[in-house]
Design a protein around this motif. Structure first.
Motif, short mmCIF file in Angstrom:
data_model
loop_
_atom_site.label_atom_id
_atom_site.label_comp_id
_atom_site.label_asym_id
_atom_site.label_seq_id
_atom_site.Cartn_x
_atom_site.Cartn_y
_atom_site.Cartn_z
N ALA A 98 0.81 -1.22 0.00
CA ALA A 98 0.00 0.00 0.00
C ALA A 98 0.84 1.27 0.00
CB ALA A 98 -0.93 0.01 1.22
N ASN A 99 2.11 1.16 0.20
CA ASN A 99 2.98 2.33 0.28
C ASN A 99 3.92 2.36 -0.92
OD1 ASN A 99 1.86 2.82 2.91
ND2 ASN A 99 3.28 1.29 3.71
N GLN A 100 4.11 3.54 -1.46
CA GLN A 100 4.99 3.69 -2.62
C GLN A 100 5.70 5.04 -2.56
OE1 GLN A 100 3.64 4.60 -6.80
NE2 GLN A 100 4.22 2.45 -7.12
N VAL A 101 6.96 5.03 -2.95
CA VAL A 101 7.78 6.24 -2.98
C VAL A 101 8.44 6.35 -4.34
CG1 VAL A 101 9.75 7.44 -1.97
CG2 VAL A 101 8.20 6.17 -0.50
N LYS A 102 8.38 7.56 -4.94
CA LYS A 102 9.04 7.84 -6.21
C LYS A 102 9.99 9.01 -6.00
CE LYS A 102 6.74 7.67 -10.04
NZ LYS A 102 5.75 7.95 -11.11
N VAL A 103 11.23 8.86 -6.42
CA VAL A 103 12.26 9.89 -6.27
C VAL A 103 12.91 10.10 -7.62
CG1 VAL A 103 14.35 10.59 -5.07
CG2 VAL A 103 12.65 9.20 -3.89
N GLY A 104 13.09 11.38 -8.00
CA GLY A 104 13.71 11.65 -9.29
C GLY A 104 14.41 12.99 -9.32
N ALA A 105 15.20 13.19 -10.39
CA ALA A 105 15.93 14.44 -10.59
C ALA A 105 16.15 14.62 -12.09
CB ALA A 105 17.26 14.42 -9.85
N GLY A 106 16.43 15.86 -12.50
CA GLY A 106 16.62 16.14 -13.91
C GLY A 106 17.32 17.45 -14.16
N ASN A 107 17.35 17.86 -15.43
CA ASN A 107 17.99 19.13 -15.77
C ASN A 107 17.15 20.30 -15.31
OD1 ASN A 107 15.94 18.66 -17.63
ND2 ASN A 107 17.08 19.56 -19.35
N TYR A 108 17.64 21.50 -15.47
CA TYR A 108 17.06 22.73 -14.92
C TYR A 108 16.97 22.67 -13.39
CZ TYR A 108 15.64 24.30 -19.59
OH TYR A 108 15.64 24.71 -20.91
N GLY A 109 17.80 21.83 -12.77
CA GLY A 109 17.78 21.70 -11.32
C GLY A 109 16.49 21.10 -10.81
N ALA A 110 15.91 20.16 -11.57
CA ALA A 110 14.62 19.57 -11.23
C ALA A 110 14.78 18.55 -10.11
CB ALA A 110 13.99 18.91 -12.44
N SER A 111 13.86 18.54 -9.18
CA SER A 111 13.78 17.54 -8.12
C SER A 111 12.33 17.08 -8.02
CB SER A 111 14.26 18.11 -6.79
OG SER A 111 13.46 19.21 -6.39
N TYR A 112 12.19 15.77 -7.80
CA TYR A 112 10.85 15.17 -7.80
C TYR A 112 10.75 14.17 -6.66
CZ TYR A 112 6.89 12.32 -9.36
OH TYR A 112 5.70 11.64 -9.44
N LEU A 113 9.64 14.26 -5.91
CA LEU A 113 9.37 13.33 -4.82
C LEU A 113 7.87 13.14 -4.69
CD1 LEU A 113 10.18 11.63 -2.33
CD2 LEU A 113 10.07 13.75 -0.99
N GLU A 114 7.46 11.89 -4.68
CA GLU A 114 6.04 11.58 -4.50
C GLU A 114 5.91 10.35 -3.62
OE1 GLU A 114 1.93 10.85 -7.08
OE2 GLU A 114 3.89 10.96 -8.09
N GLY A 115 5.02 10.43 -2.65
CA GLY A 115 4.80 9.33 -1.74
C GLY A 115 3.33 9.07 -1.51
N ASN A 116 2.96 7.81 -1.54
CA ASN A 116 1.60 7.38 -1.23
C ASN A 116 1.67 6.36 -0.09
OD1 ASN A 116 -0.33 8.57 -3.37
ND2 ASN A 116 1.38 7.79 -4.58
N PHE A 117 1.01 6.68 1.00
CA PHE A 117 1.02 5.80 2.17
C PHE A 117 -0.44 5.55 2.55
CE2 PHE A 117 4.57 8.74 2.20
CZ PHE A 117 5.66 7.87 2.20
N ALA A 118 -0.84 4.29 2.50
CA ALA A 118 -2.26 3.95 2.71
C ALA A 118 -2.38 2.76 3.65
CB ALA A 118 -2.94 3.64 1.39
N SER A 119 -3.57 2.59 4.21
CA SER A 119 -3.85 1.48 5.11
C SER A 119 -3.99 0.19 4.32
CB SER A 119 -5.13 1.76 5.90
OG SER A 119 -6.23 1.94 5.00
N LYS A 120 -3.95 -0.94 5.05
CA LYS A 120 -4.11 -2.24 4.42
C LYS A 120 -5.59 -2.48 4.08
CE LYS A 120 0.23 -3.44 4.81
NZ LYS A 120 1.10 -3.72 3.65
N ARG A 121 -5.87 -3.66 3.54
CA ARG A 121 -7.25 -3.99 3.15
C ARG A 121 -8.17 -3.98 4.36
NH1 ARG A 121 -4.44 -7.96 -0.08
NH2 ARG A 121 -4.66 -7.52 -2.32
N ASN A 122 -9.28 -3.28 4.22
CA ASN A 122 -10.28 -3.22 5.27
C ASN A 122 -11.62 -2.90 4.62
OD1 ASN A 122 -12.01 -2.31 7.51
ND2 ASN A 122 -10.12 -2.32 8.72
#
Length: 562
Positions: A98-122
């Motif tokens: 249920a949890n996922q993290v994305k990390v990235g970087a690029g030109n023009y001084g780009a920075s990227y971070l995305e996180g999804n944190f969720a509960s289990k099946r209920n």
């Protein structure tokens, strides 16, 4: 019977004799016959002796006899049959990450971070947290003077009751931009802090959705509240609500009374005054549904206090919509309605972050709109939709570029058209989804008639978008996105006639075209890498005059689920 037989016996001989002398003549002598019946049956007398029945005396036994009965319940020994019941074992659910993290970087001084944190099946509830960050340290003009960034924090939750679903969320957003629309040929030294424009939004929303299908009454309630802050001391507070309810009269007819609106307080620091902007909308009506036909007929009653018409205006518009499905893969729709388009300061900033410190914020009246179209599927894998709308609009708006030599940059203000004008839109879209391919293509044509001598500024006349992705292999995915937009009219206002600039303000904004590609590779079930390339043509196009876009952009990163 016996008498009849005796009669025949006595008289039969006489009759016979009489026949013998039938031919002889003579006289019948008188005679008298006497028949006497005298019969008596005598039986001998028998003597009988009738005696009285003797009385039987009861004899009481001197011994008491007791009888007792006991209930007998037979018991059976337990059975142990040698029979095995065959059952199908439930298929095990795949493990949920249920949890996922994305990390990235690029030109023009780009920075990227995305996180999804969720509960289990209920089955009854769910909750989670979404984090997003993307920023560019540099931009197309003077590097850091044209950077930008966006951040969002969004906790959310859901609870499922037996007959309703409750959703709630809170959010914080931050937009950071710079007014880099200055003439680099004449401006050598620029105060970067004075160019910065930062907007913060704190808000929350809650909704209650009806899920009782057996009830004739259905409802849906949503509320949203937010507070906008800026680094130039402009602010906007708004409370929004939407309430939809419907009551089924029978299988064909239903009544509805929907309502939505907002209460807003807008403040500009330079004006040093607050403005209350309110809008309340009520939509009563009736619905009819039978087989393949659905019809809705009602009124759209709007009370608002903020248009160029004046204060405290009440409007009544028609609201008619028809949906007809002649067969499974084709749906036709059409309608006539009128409304008030709500315009707010936060919406303007999201569309054009290069606004001046103060702008006019008014609602747009749309007394009449006629629309129609069709949607459906050509096959199980190919769907489509086509449609159009023609509207009569008053107080429609675009953006006007303003150049100030003292400030040394181009900013934008809203430009309203008070007369009645015509607005039209024709669109078509095609989407497909099968096997390893997902794709969508949509084209729009826009028409604005704002007068014989005026032009709608910074609004394109057509737009074409394409998005698609395809799994080349089990672990490799490729995506493609393209954007094509028509030319836009350039409308300008100059505060000083002797201003020195090198902008091509006399020309329209040329067409915009952009092409991007996305690659993704799965390292495992829980990890992967991605590479995004945008503006492959490396065209620094301008959507707004003086604010070119970044050229070729590259962003790569890593994804991990847990």
């Amino acid at each position: 019977m016996i008498r009849f037989i005796l009669f025949l016996i006595f008289f039969l001989p006489i009759a016979v004799l009489g026949q013998d002398n039938w031919d002889q003549e003579g006289d019948l002598e008188d005679s008298q016959v006497i028949i006497e019946k005298n019969r008596k049956i005598d039986l001998p007398r028998i003597n009988r002796d009738f005696k009285k029945v003797p009385e039987i005396k009861s004899i009481q036994s001197p011994i008491d006899v007791n009888f007792s009965s006991r209930q007998f319940i037979p018991s059976l020994s337990s059975l142990a049959p040698r029979i095995r019941v065959l059952t199908v074992q439930d298929e095990k659910l795949e493990k949920l990450y249920a949890n996922q993290v994305k990390v990235g970087a690029g030109n023009y001084g780009a920075s990227y971070l995305e996180g999804n944190f969720a509960s289990k099946r209920n089955k009854d509830k769910g909750y989670g947290l979404h984090l997003f960050h993307q920023s560019y340290a540099n931009g197309p003009i003077d590097k850091r003077n044209s950077g930008s960034g966006y951040q969002r924090v969004n906790p959310y939750g859901k609870y499922i009751f037996r007959k309703a679903i409750l959703n709630a969320e809170a959010y914080y957003e931050r937009h950071n931009n710079y007014l880099y629309g200055y003439d680099t040929a004449h401006c050598t030294e620029v105060d970067r802090d004075s160019l910065q424009r930062t907007f913060h939004t704190v808000g929350a929303s809650i909704s209650l959705q009806d899920e009782n299908e057996n009830s004739p009454y259905h409802y849906n309630l949503e509320t949203d509240i937010y507070q906008l802050f800026t680094n130039i001391n402009n602010s906007e507070f708004s409370f929004d609500y939407s309430f939809q309810n419907e009551f089924d009269l029978n299988e064909e007819f239903a009544l509805y009374l929907n309502s939505d609106g907002y209460l807003t307080k807008l403040k500009f620091d330079l004006l040093d005054s607050a403005q209350n902007r309110n809008l309340l909308r009520f939509k009563p009506g009736i619905k009819f549904a039978k087989e393949n036909l659905k019809v809705g007929l009602g009124l759209n009653m709007v009370h608002e206090n903020d248009t160029l018409e004046g204060m405290n205006k009440f409007h009544i518009f028609p609201d008619l919509n028809i949906v007809y499905t002649p067969f499974d893969k084709l749906t036709l729709f059409a309608g006539v309605k009128g409304d008030v388009r709500a315009n707010r300061y936060r919406d303007f900033l999201m569309e054009n972050p290069y606004l001046d410190n103060t702008v006019n914020v008014y609602n747009t009246l749309m007394p009449f709109q006629f629309y129609g179209g069709a949607n459906g599927a050509i096959s199980n894998y190919l769907g489509y939709e086509i449609g159009f709308s023609v509207s009569s609009v008053r107080h429609n708006f675009g953006y006007e570029a303003v150049y100030n030599e003292r400030e040394g940059e181009i900013r934008y203000r809203t430009k309203y058209f008070n007369d009645n004008n015509t607005e039209a839109n024709v669109y078509a879209s095609v989407s497909t989804s099968f096997s390893k391919l997902r794709a969508n293509l949509r084209g729009d044509y826009f028409y604005y008639n704002v007068g014989e001598t005026q032009l709608m500024p910074f609004r394109p006349n057509f737009r074409l978008k394409f998005n698609g992705e395809y799994w080349i292999a089990n672990k490799l995915k490729i995506g493609l996105n393209a954007h094509l937009q028509g030319a836009m009219n350039n409308v300008n206002t100059f505060e000083q006639e002797n201003a020195i600039y090198s902008f091509n303000i006399g020309e329209s904004i040329p067409p915009i075209y952009d092409l991007g590609i996305k690659l993704g590779y799965q390292l495992s079930d829980r990890s992967g890498v991605f590479l995004h390339a945008n503006n492959l043509i490396a065209n620094k196009y301008e959507y707004y005059l003086g604010y070119p876009n970044r050229g070729f952009q590259l962003l790569g990163g890593f994804t991990y689920s847990f």
